[in-house]
Design an enzyme around this catalytic site. Sequence first.
Site, PDB file in Angstrom:
ATOM      1  N   PHE A 174       0.839  -1.202   0.000  1.00 47.29           N
ATOM      2  CA  PHE A 174       0.000   0.000   0.000  1.00 47.29           C
ATOM      3  C   PHE A 174       0.870   1.247   0.000  1.00 47.29           C
ATOM      4  O   PHE A 174       2.048   1.214   0.375  1.00 47.29           O
ATOM      5  CB  PHE A 174      -0.955   0.005   1.203  1.00 47.29           C
ATOM      6  CG  PHE A 174      -0.264   0.085   2.535  1.00 47.29           C
ATOM      7  CD1 PHE A 174      -0.024   1.310   3.146  1.00 47.29           C
ATOM      8  CD2 PHE A 174       0.148  -1.068   3.191  1.00 47.29           C
ATOM      9  CE1 PHE A 174       0.610   1.388   4.378  1.00 47.29           C
ATOM     10  CE2 PHE A 174       0.780  -1.006   4.429  1.00 47.29           C
ATOM     11  CZ  PHE A 174       1.016   0.218   5.019  1.00 47.29           C
ATOM     12  N   CYS A 175       0.274   2.353  -0.445  1.00 44.88           N
ATOM     13  CA  CYS A 175       0.935   3.657  -0.442  1.00 44.88           C
ATOM     14  C   CYS A 175      -0.147   4.729  -0.330  1.00 44.88           C
ATOM     15  O   CYS A 175      -1.309   4.411  -0.090  1.00 44.88           O
ATOM     16  CB  CYS A 175       1.798   3.845  -1.688  1.00 44.88           C
ATOM     17  SG  CYS A 175       0.870   3.716  -3.240  1.00 44.88           S
ATOM     18  N   THR A 176       0.209   5.982  -0.491  1.00 41.06           N
ATOM     19  CA  THR A 176      -0.734   7.068  -0.228  1.00 41.06           C
ATOM     20  C   THR A 176      -1.957   7.032  -1.136  1.00 41.06           C
ATOM     21  O   THR A 176      -3.096   6.995  -0.668  1.00 41.06           O
ATOM     22  CB  THR A 176      -0.030   8.431  -0.370  1.00 41.06           C
ATOM     23  OG1 THR A 176       1.142   8.447   0.438  1.00 41.06           O
ATOM     24  CG2 THR A 176      -0.962   9.560   0.048  1.00 41.06           C
ATOM     25  N   ILE A 203      -4.125   4.552   0.640  1.00 38.85           N
ATOM     26  CA  ILE A 203      -4.561   4.883   1.997  1.00 38.85           C
ATOM     27  C   ILE A 203      -5.691   5.911   1.971  1.00 38.85           C
ATOM     28  O   ILE A 203      -6.639   5.838   2.765  1.00 38.85           O
ATOM     29  CB  ILE A 203      -3.375   5.431   2.819  1.00 38.85           C
ATOM     30  CG1 ILE A 203      -2.248   4.402   2.908  1.00 38.85           C
ATOM     31  CG2 ILE A 203      -3.830   5.836   4.225  1.00 38.85           C
ATOM     32  CD1 ILE A 203      -0.911   5.003   3.302  1.00 38.85           C
TER      33      ILE A 203
END
Length: 296
Positions: A174-176, A203
């Site tokens: 996952f990332c922003t 996210i």
Amino acid sequence: MFIIAALYHFTRFENPAALKPALLELCKAQGVTGTLLLAPEGVNGTITGSRAGIDAVLAHLKALPGCDGLEWKEAQSERANFGKMKVRIKREIVTMKQPDVDPRAKTGHYVTPADWNALIAQPDVAVIDTRNDYEVEIGTFEGAIDPKTRSFGEFPAWWEANKHRFHNKKIAMFCTGGIRCEKSTNYLLGQGVEDVFHLKGGILQYLEDIPQDQSTWNGACFVFDNRVSVGHGLQEGPHLLCHGCRQPILPADKKRAEYEEGVSCHKCFDQTTSEDKARFRERQKQIELARKRARA
């Protein structure tokens, strides 16, 4: 009320520099500010402005060759979150320094926020946060692995050194907002990892969709605009930005001896020279003078 749009799209631009003048002119004409990156692999950035202004820029971007599938996330703010508009030409829209990585060819399996909790609860799933160390420091998912990278370009070396830890594991990343996972999942697939998943919309989508009482997210999510961080419901978080190191700090950190506005905080005080600090002080002085002129 201002609209904030974080966007990206992987496509093929033969001459990204040729796209800059019209895009920059439109943004300025519409009163839109922020930063957009153009590269041979596509477009990435965050912009803010009125509803009409953002819609005009998004329509322009979607009309570019191969960009009809442009992804973006929106939030609202009571203030403009950038001072001016920049359109920059780069080698990559998110720097990984892996020329063979191409998210247009293949990526991992997308997992919606509604299905994310169930996936990462599985014992054979390793959850990896692909963001930078200062981002992870203020918030991440329960049980997520922090590679402690200072930049996304360090991720391949971290994987090479640690891949033995994930034998026979499914990988959930996952990332922003999703862009880094487009590349990191393509990279892992190219390394022979078979079961690779990533959080669709990142996210930000999770925090918007999942109620706090059902969430496995702890802390705040760093964002690359003047909000600095957001929490559940994309509500603005408590963090401020140290303009010496561009890292998030809390209001209480301003009371520490190492803090000087625009110059340093406890995270970077020992990392910069006296010459650096003098340069930052002069920059801060010019910023304050500009503010005074604007108020006059």
